[in-house]
Design a protein around this motif. Structure first.
Motif, short mmCIF file in Angstrom:
data_model
loop_
_atom_site.label_atom_id
_atom_site.label_comp_id
_atom_site.label_asym_id
_atom_site.label_seq_id
_atom_site.Cartn_x
_atom_site.Cartn_y
_atom_site.Cartn_z
N PHE A 256 -5.35 8.01 -2.48
CA PHE A 256 -5.80 7.79 -1.05
C PHE A 256 -7.37 7.68 -1.13
O PHE A 256 -7.89 7.95 -2.00
N GLU A 257 -7.92 6.90 -0.09
CA GLU A 257 -9.34 6.75 0.01
C GLU A 257 -9.53 6.69 1.29
O GLU A 257 -8.69 6.67 2.45
N ALA A 258 -10.85 7.04 1.88
CA ALA A 258 -11.40 7.00 3.06
C ALA A 258 -12.72 6.45 3.25
O ALA A 258 -13.44 6.61 2.19
N GLU A 259 -12.85 5.92 4.41
CA GLU A 259 -14.31 5.16 4.27
C GLU A 259 -15.01 5.94 5.74
O GLU A 259 -14.36 5.84 6.83
N PHE A 260 -16.20 6.47 5.47
CA PHE A 260 -17.17 6.74 6.40
C PHE A 260 -17.73 5.74 7.24
O PHE A 260 -18.69 4.95 6.40
N SER B 86 -15.94 7.27 12.73
CA SER B 86 -14.67 7.17 11.84
C SER B 86 -14.73 7.68 10.65
O SER B 86 -15.59 7.56 9.70
N PHE B 87 -13.70 8.21 9.93
CA PHE B 87 -13.24 8.37 8.83
C PHE B 87 -11.82 8.13 8.79
O PHE B 87 -10.89 9.29 8.51
N HIS B 88 -11.43 7.15 8.50
CA HIS B 88 -9.82 6.75 8.41
C HIS B 88 -9.39 6.90 6.88
O HIS B 88 -10.03 6.37 6.04
N LEU B 89 -8.19 7.23 6.83
CA LEU B 89 -7.76 7.33 5.63
C LEU B 89 -6.57 6.26 5.22
O LEU B 89 -5.75 5.95 6.23
N THR B 90 -6.76 5.71 4.08
CA THR B 90 -5.67 4.71 3.69
C THR B 90 -5.01 5.04 2.31
O THR B 90 -5.59 5.48 1.39
N LYS B 91 -3.97 4.40 2.10
CA LYS B 91 -3.33 4.34 0.96
C LYS B 91 -2.57 2.96 0.76
O LYS B 91 -1.84 2.64 1.69
N LEU C 112 -1.98 4.06 6.97
CA LEU C 112 -3.32 3.91 7.73
C LEU C 112 -3.30 5.16 8.65
O LEU C 112 -2.62 5.14 9.62
N LEU C 113 -4.14 6.21 8.27
CA LEU C 113 -4.35 7.34 9.28
C LEU C 113 -5.86 7.44 9.84
O LEU C 113 -6.75 7.19 9.29
N ARG C 114 -5.83 7.38 11.21
CA ARG C 114 -7.00 7.21 11.94
C ARG C 114 -7.77 8.56 12.50
O ARG C 114 -6.92 9.43 12.76
N CYS C 115 -9.05 8.62 12.08
CA CYS C 115 -9.70 9.94 12.61
C CYS C 115 -11.00 9.52 12.95
O CYS C 115 -11.82 8.66 12.43
#
Lengths: 114, 114
Positions: free
Chosen positions: B63-67, B73-78, B20-23
């Motif tokens: 990978f996927e990300a949710e806007f 936010s636009f966090h990246l997850t795998k 989980l990478l946060r943006c």
């Protein structure tokens, strides 16, 4: 093919030298970019060319001189650089200069200024 | 003006665990959002992008990300980390009016433990 090529891969130059970085793409993209990336930092935009015309110059010192001879080729001419200019120089291209367009990056040229 | 904040300059995960990478972004207009990955001594590779279509975006390598507009936010997850996911990850925002100027977050370095 989404390849952007950059030459040379590595470059070492003195502060009085003149050198050039080259970037090439054959994807038919009309926008091309130069970025500078210092170690452990994100890329920083330097220049944007759109349809072979300089579109954006992010107040880059004149010792960096970009050139776009044709739609596939982008050069960065270097002269009288400083040691703090040592960095990874990345080239990118996109279909157009539109916010939704993906920028495709080359592998970069690692520049060391002595 | 647009800006991007990535929470956590370093993230350590075990192989097989969730990544989980946060943006979080700031933009005065609906943004275009991107996640790029950079392996050592290489250029940036696009993982995925959001361009106002589906809010859940699927990318390469699982990978996927949710806007989330309400959270900017636009966090990246795998779901399951692999050793090959060890790299630097950059979130970036582009505003269409700015001519596809990418503004990058500070980056998150991912370490994958066996």
């Amino acid at each position: 093919d989404t390849e952007v090529t950059q030459t040379p891969k590595h470059l070492v130059m003195g502060m009085t030298n003149k050198k050039s970085l080259k970037c090439e793409q054959h994807m038919g993209h009309r926008a091309m970019y130069w970025y500078k990336q210092k170690a452990k930092k994100p890329p920083e935009l330097m220049f944007v060319y759109s349809y072979e015309k300089l579109s954006i110059n992010e107040s880059v010192p004149s010792r960096f001189s970009p050139e776009c001879p044709n739609s596939s080729l982008l050069n960065l001419h270097l002269h009288a650089l400083q040691p703090e200019d040592s960095a990874l120089y990345l080239c990118a291209s996109s279909q157009d200069q539109i916010g939704a367009d993906t920028q495709y990056f080359g592998p970069g040229t690692r520049l060391t200024v002595l | 003006a647009q800006s991007v904040t990535q929470l956590g300059s370093h993230v350590s995960v075990s192989e097989g665990a969730l990544v989980l990478l946060r943006c979080n972004y700031s933009s005065s207009v609906p943004p275009y959002l991107f996640w790029y990955v950079q392996y050592p001594n290489q250029g940036l590779q696009l993982l995925l992008k959001y361009t106002s279509a589906a809010t859940l975006v699927k990318g390469i390598n699982g990978f996927e990300a949710e806007f989330k507009k309400s959270e900017t936010s636009f966090h990246l997850t795998k779901p399951s980390a692999h050793m090959s996911d060890a790299a630097e990850y950059f979130c970036a925002v582009s505003e269409g009016a700015a001519g596809n100027k990418l503004t990058f977050g500070g980056g998150t370095r991912v370490l994958v433990k066996p």
